[in-house]
Design a protein around this motif. Structure first.
Motif, PDB file in Angstrom:
ATOM      1  N   GLU A 194      22.912 -19.519   3.023  1.00  0.00           N
ATOM      2  CA  GLU A 194      23.594 -20.585   3.753  1.00  0.00           C
ATOM      3  C   GLU A 194      22.571 -21.492   4.439  1.00  0.00           C
ATOM      4  N   LEU A 195      21.507 -20.886   4.959  1.00  0.00           N
ATOM      5  CA  LEU A 195      20.480 -21.651   5.675  1.00  0.00           C
ATOM      6  C   LEU A 195      19.521 -22.354   4.727  1.00  0.00           C
ATOM      7  N   SER A 196      19.180 -21.699   3.621  1.00  0.00           N
ATOM      8  CA  SER A 196      18.183 -22.233   2.686  1.00  0.00           C
ATOM      9  C   SER A 196      18.635 -22.012   1.252  1.00  0.00           C
ATOM     10  N   PRO A 197      19.623 -22.792   0.802  1.00  0.00           N
ATOM     11  CA  PRO A 197      20.155 -22.568  -0.543  1.00  0.00           C
ATOM     12  C   PRO A 197      19.143 -22.837  -1.660  1.00  0.00           C
ATOM     13  N   GLN A 198      18.072 -23.561  -1.369  1.00  0.00           N
ATOM     14  CA  GLN A 198      17.067 -23.859  -2.396  1.00  0.00           C
ATOM     15  C   GLN A 198      16.044 -22.736  -2.557  1.00  0.00           C
ATOM     16  N   SER A 220      13.903 -17.049  -3.791  1.00  0.00           N
ATOM     17  CA  SER A 220      13.739 -15.631  -3.472  1.00  0.00           C
ATOM     18  C   SER A 220      14.985 -15.058  -2.803  1.00  0.00           C
ATOM     19  N   HIS A 221      15.708 -15.885  -2.039  1.00  0.00           N
ATOM     20  CA  HIS A 221      16.933 -15.383  -1.411  1.00  0.00           C
ATOM     21  C   HIS A 221      17.985 -15.056  -2.474  1.00  0.00           C
ATOM     22  N   HIS A 222      18.063 -15.898  -3.500  1.00  0.00           N
ATOM     23  CA  HIS A 222      19.007 -15.631  -4.593  1.00  0.00           C
ATOM     24  C   HIS A 222      18.633 -14.328  -5.308  1.00  0.00           C
ATOM     25  N   SER A 223      17.365 -14.200  -5.646  1.00  0.00           N
ATOM     26  CA  SER A 223      16.957 -13.006  -6.394  1.00  0.00           C
ATOM     27  C   SER A 223      17.053 -11.747  -5.523  1.00  0.00           C
ATOM     28  N   ALA A 243      21.214 -18.929 -11.886  1.00  0.00           N
ATOM     29  CA  ALA A 243      20.806 -19.640 -13.105  1.00  0.00           C
ATOM     30  C   ALA A 243      21.015 -21.146 -12.941  1.00  0.00           C
ATOM     31  N   LYS A 244      22.129 -21.544 -12.341  1.00  0.00           N
ATOM     32  CA  LYS A 244      22.381 -22.981 -12.102  1.00  0.00           C
ATOM     33  C   LYS A 244      21.357 -23.554 -11.137  1.00  0.00           C
ATOM     34  N   LYS A 245      21.053 -22.805 -10.065  1.00  0.00           N
ATOM     35  CA  LYS A 245      20.089 -23.278  -9.073  1.00  0.00           C
ATOM     36  C   LYS A 245      18.715 -23.455  -9.718  1.00  0.00           C
TER      37      LYS A 245
END
Length: 185
Positions: A125-129, A132-135, A160-162
């Motif tokens: 939410e804070l850093s969607p880009q 590493s947070h996604h993984s 994958a979209k990001k």
């Protein structure tokens, strides 16, 4: 400066300088903080903790001190203590994704995977880009039984979209989503 000496790994020189400063300014919080950093770099977590705690006594609202106390407790595998100090640092800077990420890792180490997942969702939410947070979120989802295969697939699709958005020339990211899915499912 001492910080530069530490960055250059001239730890003996930095420690000698700090010892001199301490003789003249025994209540200088930054001296204790910098000595803690030296001990951390030397992989002497117990000594680092003593220095950071001394800095904390002088300045209990120092974000960096609180964060480093959390990191030191993590190194000592005292994850509950680490979480407590990371949370204190969040009271000062509530929207700090890397602190939430550190808390997530602590919860992972404690086996509290649902709490770890929640931390990584807050990070996103804070850093969607922040890839590493996604993984990290996907990794936490792999280890927990409370996440369905569908939820994991949705998060994999988001990652994958990001990746495709951030690296349009690397279209193979879109093709890699199957690799990102865990064999558990």
């Amino acid at each position: 400066s001492t910080e530069e000496l530490i960055k250059l790994n001239k730890l003996d020189e930095a420690e000698s300088f700090l010892g001199e400063v301490l003789k003249h300014k025994p209540d200088e919080m930054n001296v204790f903080f910098q000595r803690g950093m030296i001990f951390l770099q030397r992989d002497q977590a117990e000594n680092a903790l003593k220095q950071f705690m001394a800095a904390y006594e002088k300045a209990p609202r120092s974000f960096d001190t609180l964060n480093n106390i959390g990191a030191t407790y993590y190194k000592l595998k005292r994850y509950d203590d680490a979480i407590a100090y990371y949370n204190k640092s969040l009271e000062i800077r509530p929207k700090t994704d890397y602190v939430l990420s550190a808390i997530g890792i602590c919860y992972f180490r404690l086996g509290e995977l649902d709490k770890a997942i929640e931390c990584y969702r807050q990070c996103l939410e804070l850093s969607p880009q922040q890839i590493s947070h996604h993984s990290d979120l996907l990794l936490m989802m792999i280890y927990t039984e409370s996440i369905t295969p569908e939820q994991h697939a949705e998060e994999t699709e988001r990652l994958a979209k990001k990746l495709t958005q951030l690296f349009p020339a690397k279209s193979e990211f879109a093709n890699e989503k199957n690799r990102l899915c865990c064999h558990r499912f």
